[in-house]
Scaffold this active site. Structure first.
Site, PDB file in Angstrom:
ATOM      1  N   ASP A 138      58.133  43.993  38.260  1.00 41.55           N
ATOM      2  CA  ASP A 138      59.331  44.396  37.508  1.00 41.55           C
ATOM      3  C   ASP A 138      60.117  45.537  38.152  1.00 41.55           C
ATOM      4  OD1 ASP A 138      57.364  46.284  37.162  1.00 41.55           O
ATOM      5  OD2 ASP A 138      57.341  46.252  34.986  1.00 41.55           O
ATOM      6  N   HIS A 139      59.429  46.443  38.850  1.00 40.70           N
ATOM      7  CA  HIS A 139      60.111  47.652  39.319  1.00 40.70           C
ATOM      8  C   HIS A 139      60.967  47.434  40.566  1.00 40.70           C
ATOM      9  CE1 HIS A 139      57.622  49.746  36.454  1.00 40.70           C
ATOM     10  NE2 HIS A 139      58.099  50.915  36.817  1.00 40.70           N
ATOM     11  N   ASP A 145      51.210  53.229  34.873  1.00 41.96           N
ATOM     12  CA  ASP A 145      52.599  53.500  34.556  1.00 41.96           C
ATOM     13  C   ASP A 145      52.611  54.414  33.349  1.00 41.96           C
ATOM     14  OD1 ASP A 145      55.533  52.137  35.160  1.00 41.96           O
ATOM     15  OD2 ASP A 145      55.302  52.976  33.152  1.00 41.96           O
ATOM     16  N   ARG A 201      64.110  57.782  30.188  1.00 42.61           N
ATOM     17  CA  ARG A 201      64.135  58.927  31.110  1.00 42.61           C
ATOM     18  C   ARG A 201      65.541  59.212  31.568  1.00 42.61           C
ATOM     19  NH1 ARG A 201      58.470  58.239  33.897  1.00 42.61           N
ATOM     20  NH2 ARG A 201      57.469  59.384  32.210  1.00 42.61           N
ATOM     21  N   SER A 245      56.579  60.359  35.797  1.00 43.08           N
ATOM     22  CA  SER A 245      55.915  59.125  36.228  1.00 43.08           C
ATOM     23  C   SER A 245      54.456  59.335  36.614  1.00 43.08           C
ATOM     24  CB  SER A 245      56.685  58.572  37.421  1.00 43.08           C
ATOM     25  OG  SER A 245      55.866  57.780  38.236  1.00 43.08           O
ATOM     26  N   ARG A 257      53.244  57.909  39.251  1.00 48.22           N
ATOM     27  CA  ARG A 257      53.123  57.541  40.666  1.00 48.22           C
ATOM     28  C   ARG A 257      52.256  58.538  41.424  1.00 48.22           C
ATOM     29  NH1 ARG A 257      59.481  58.789  40.962  1.00 48.22           N
ATOM     30  NH2 ARG A 257      59.298  57.323  39.263  1.00 48.22           N
TER      31      ARG A 257
HETATM   32  C1  MIC Z   1      58.918  55.459  35.486  1.00 44.91           C
HETATM   33  O1  MIC Z   1      59.355  55.097  34.404  1.00 44.91           O
HETATM   34  O2  MIC Z   1      59.082  56.597  35.960  1.00 44.91           O
HETATM   35  C2  MIC Z   1      58.144  54.458  36.307  1.00 44.91           C
HETATM   36  C3  MIC Z   1      58.955  54.073  37.459  1.00 44.91           C
HETATM   37  O3  MIC Z   1      57.889  53.326  35.528  1.00 44.91           O
HETATM   38  C4  MIC Z   1      56.845  55.133  36.738  1.00 44.91           C
HETATM   39  C5  MIC Z   1      56.006  54.334  37.606  1.00 44.91           C
HETATM   40  C6  MIC Z   1      56.420  54.343  39.026  1.00 44.91           C
HETATM   41  O4  MIC Z   1      56.865  55.369  39.534  1.00 44.91           O
HETATM   42  O5  MIC Z   1      56.275  53.296  39.648  1.00 44.91           O
HETATM   43  C7  MIC Z   1      55.994  55.595  35.563  1.00 44.91           C
HETATM   44  O6  MIC Z   1      56.524  55.801  34.501  1.00 44.91           O
HETATM   45  O7  MIC Z   1      54.801  55.833  35.733  1.00 44.91           O
HETATM   46 FE1  SF4 Z   2      60.515  50.339  34.092  1.00 44.33          FE
HETATM   47 FE2  SF4 Z   2      59.479  52.794  33.810  1.00 44.33          FE
HETATM   48 FE3  SF4 Z   2      62.029  52.255  33.195  1.00 44.33          FE
HETATM   49 FE4  SF4 Z   2      60.157  51.300  31.699  1.00 44.33          FE
HETATM   50  S1  SF4 Z   2      60.599  53.441  32.018  1.00 44.33           S
HETATM   51  S2  SF4 Z   2      61.956  50.176  32.404  1.00 44.33           S
HETATM   52  S3  SF4 Z   2      58.550  50.837  33.169  1.00 44.33           S
HETATM   53  S4  SF4 Z   2      61.082  52.163  35.216  1.00 44.33           S
END
Ligand code: MIC
Ligand code: SF4
Length: 748
Positions: free
Chosen positions: A92-93, A157, A445, A641, A643
């Protein structure tokens, strides 16, 4: 998970919960019930909120395509044949939002084929369910298929807590944690403190689930939930749909909470039935008393929760949060005044709805209800309107029910069922990169650079229905609840409050599910990693600790203010290198604010004195000279995140220690896992002592012990030294990780 496995869990609960009631000498909250039911060894387990380390057995692991690459690469190092717990991978990302669903998907499949092939082959080999690109966003797909009341899940995640909407304790963690749980190890987490949120009343007018969490963010801030579980209950809770609960739990990640969870109720059962899981709904109903808190907890919450917050839903106003931080909250009625006071751009350049946070049927229908009113009045959207459905099921259902058509009539673009604009994967052409501009979305976010990669974009978050109304006004000065906008006839037009159904009356429509089960025998399947790939790189173990104290380390960076993982390891275009540690390390600290100069992403080489260099360049230079370095950070360092690249890149380029005023939970654990020493100033004001030319030593490492402060010596340029104390939260086992060089090394 098959219903019989879930039933087995439920059947095991009464005896375990009784034992816990006896041991604690009191009734139990729901969070405690779920944790107790999943302890590795209840007799040996110590319990002490905020202190003890819990060893748990998880029911599931979920991975997505960005963090999942590292999780799988680490799992592969453990040398197991199959995953030990049910696990899934969701693509998805990596899908970029550019021109709309169909073309974006095509482009993604071509651009990312190497990564998808890796994830696909590894899933097939190790017994992991694989959700193809286009199937949907991890948290929505998990809610629709796997989440269940009373379960325990971890996911690579941070928004994994979304599943709390179905009464599951679901926790966001780094990839290493997932890799270990998949390898069959118990999973560890700090015994969380508990925040009880008692909801009364019910939503009226424009207020919806999003407002519960945006309001709470304003109240508790982005660090208010650190190492805590937020447990929601009370009569108000039962008035919120399961997906609305999901939204609230999802965004509990923004509080820094370990997770959030709701008590099991009829709304959850209804959602389970609507998503073809009547058997699980029935099992949960039979075991209902174990899937909610004990009666005395509900009657006397202050006795059981460390903090209690009361929210009367009937009184709650719709909220808007932002820019740049999800806890900058105010009711929508106060937004205009603040925009004016702050001099923010009033014109809205884009309105976006959907994402993993807010793309339920109910959300989409409420937004469409608002759009319909405007259409009937002859109004046109004043901004681009982008819709991100959370899953194929949602997409097909809103298409069938005419909701999509409404969005298209107002000029909306439907994007792929993927993260897209929520993770800097949005290729905009309407504003210049440095151009200050405002956008509104229903996402979770809004850190700088988060959506379109530009820190000049001011991003505001609110419910999908408010976003939709704002799209017609085109200005942040509009309050859809109380205000009017000019209609085509010049007369003032006023929206009425949105209406919706919680679940589609005709059930969910199905499209291409996009699920692929693993091979029954993965033995012969080879994992595809092309040699010389610029996107995937097999991992080399990090070196062991050499047994010596750290002496006069140079400071690579002292960050000032918010340092989220988006500041440490930005996403967007860099998502491309999530499986290649060396390549992705070129993004290290690109978004961090240098406390010495105010520059972003740049600093001075502490050896050559050369300025204006990216932190990666400096770190690579130090590494080439055989030097190690450290990081100084501010409050809630590593927020956001999960990550683990934000820990792995520093580790890879020579970081030994990170000293901060305070840490966010997932990142602190990620640092520990990768063998970096995370320290916290005993006196937060000691942060101010650190100057650019200082060198820093950490003493007494051989005697590193749980709960024992560490002595840190700051060497000033004139030869003077200052000795300060730092705390750490390492357990014996985690000290073992540090000594071994990483948790993975310790495991082998
Ligand atoms: C996010 O919402 O910041 C992400 C992208 O989903 C991350 C995961 C990632 O960095 O791949 C998360 O929330 O952990
Ligand atoms: Fe994707 Fe993270 Fe955004 Fe949710 S918050 S849509 S998992 S990047």
């Amino acid at each position: 998970m098959a219903v019989d496995q879930i039933e087995r869990l439920y059947e095991s609960m009464p005896a375990k919960l009784d034992a816990a009631r006896r041991r604690f000498g009191r009734a139990l909250t729901l969070s405690e019930k779920i944790l107790v039911a999943h302890t590795d060894d209840f007799d040996k387990q110590e319990w002490s909120r905020g202190k003890a380390q819990l060893r748990l057995r998880v029911d599931r692991v979920s991975l997505q395509d960005a963090t999942g690459q590292m999780a799988l690469l680490q799992f592969m190092q453990a040398g197991k044949k199959q995953v030990a717990v049910p696990s899934t991978v969701h693509c998805d990302h990596l899908i970029r939002a550019q021109t709309g669903a169909a073309e974006d998907m095509q482009r993604a499949v071509t651009e990312n084929s190497e990564v998808y092939e890796f994830l696909h082959s590894a899933s097939k080999k190790y017994g992991i369910g694989f959700w193809k690109p286009g199937a949907g966003i991890i948290h929505q797909v998990v809610l629709e298929n796997y989440a269940f009341p009373g379960g325990l899940m971890i996911g690579a995640d941070s928004h994994t807590p979304n599943a709390g909407g179905l009464g599951m304790v679901a926790i966001g963690v780094g990839g290493a944690d997932c890799g270990e749980a998949m390898a069959g190890l118990a999973w560890e987490v700090l015994d969380p403190k508990l925040i009880g949120v008692r909801l009364t009343g019910k939503f009226t007018g424009w207020t919806s689930a999003k407002d519960v969490i945006t309001y709470l963010l304003g109240l508790l801030t982005v660090k208010g939930g650190t190492n805590k579980i937020v447990e929601y209950f009370g009569p108000g809770a039962e008035s919120i749909s399961a997906t609305g609960k999901g939204t609230i739990c999802n965004m509990g990640a923004e509080l820094g909470a370990t997770t959030s969870v709701f008590h099991f109720d009829d709304r959850m059962a209804a959602y389970l039935r609507a998503t073809d899981r009547a058997d699980i709904a029935a099992a949960a109903e039979r075991f209902r008393e174990h899937l909610v808190a004990d009666p005395d907890v509900v009657a006397n919450p202050a006795k059981y929760y460390d903090e209690v917050v009361e929210i009367d839903l009937s009184e709650l106003e719709p909220h808007v949060v932002g820019p740049h931080s999800p806890d900058r909250a105010r009711p929508v009625s106060k937004l205009a005044a603040e925009v004016k006071k702050e001099g923010w751009p009033v014109q809205i350049k884009a309105a976006l709805i959907g994402s993993c946070t807010n793309s339920s049927y109910e959300d989409m229908k409420r937004a469409a209800h608002v759009a319909m009113q405007a259409l009937k009045a002859g109004l046109k959207a004043k901004t681009p309107f982008l819709v991100t459905p959370g899953s194929e099921r949602i997409y097909q259902t809103i298409k069938r029910d005419g909701i999509m058509e409404t969005f298209e009539k107002i000029g909306g673009t439907v994007l792929a069922n993927a993260c897209g604009p929520c993770i800097g994967q949005w290729k905009r052409s309407d504003v210049g990169r440095e151009e200050a501009n405002a956008i509104v979305s229903s996402f979770n976010r809004n850190f700088p650079g988060r959506n379109d990669g530009s820190a000049a974009t001011l991003s505001f978050l609110t419910s999908p229905e408010i976003v939709t109304a704002l799209a017609f006004a085109g200005t942040l000065e509009f309050d859809p609840v109380h205000g009017t906008i000019p209609g085509p006839d010049g007369k003032a037009f006023r929206f009425t409050a949105p209406e919706s159904e919680e679940l589609p009356a005709r059930g969910f429509a199905k499209g291409e599910e996009g699920f692929e089960a693993p091979a029954s025998d993965g033995e012969g399947v080879a994992v595809a990693v092309a040699p010389g790939s610029e996107r995937l790189q097999l991992l080399q173990p990090f070196p062991r600790w050499d047994g010596r104290d750290f002496t006069e380390l140079a400071i690579l960076v002292k960050t000032k203010g918010k340092t989220t993982t988006d500041h440490i390891s930005p996403a967007g275009a860099w998502l491309r290198y999530r499986g290649h540690l060396d390549r992705i390390s070129d993004n290290m600290f690109l978004g961090a604010v240098n406390a010495f100069s105010g520059e972003i992403g740049k600093g001075v080489n502490p050896v050559s004195g050369e300025g204006g260099k990216s932190f990666t360049q400096i770190a690579r230079d130090l590494k080439a000279r055989g030097m190690s370095w450290l990081v100084i950070g501010d409050e809630n360092y590593g927020e956001g995140s999960s990550r683990e690249h934000a820990a792995m890149s520093p580790r890879y380029l020579g970081c030994k220690v990170v000293i901060v005023r305070s840490f966010a939970r997932i990142h602190e654990t990620n640092l520990k896992k990768q063998g970096i020493l995370p320290l916290v100033f005993a006196q937060p004001s000691d942060y101010e002592l650190i100057e650019q030319s200082d060198r820093v030593s950490v003493r007494g490492l051989a005697a590193l012990a749980p709960g024992k402060p560490v002595e840190v010596v700051i060497h000033k340029s004139g030869g003077k030294t200052v000795t300060i104390q730092c705390h750490h939260t390492l357990t014996d086992e985690q000290i073992g990780w540090f000594k071994a060089g990483s948790a993975l090394n310790a495991l082998k």
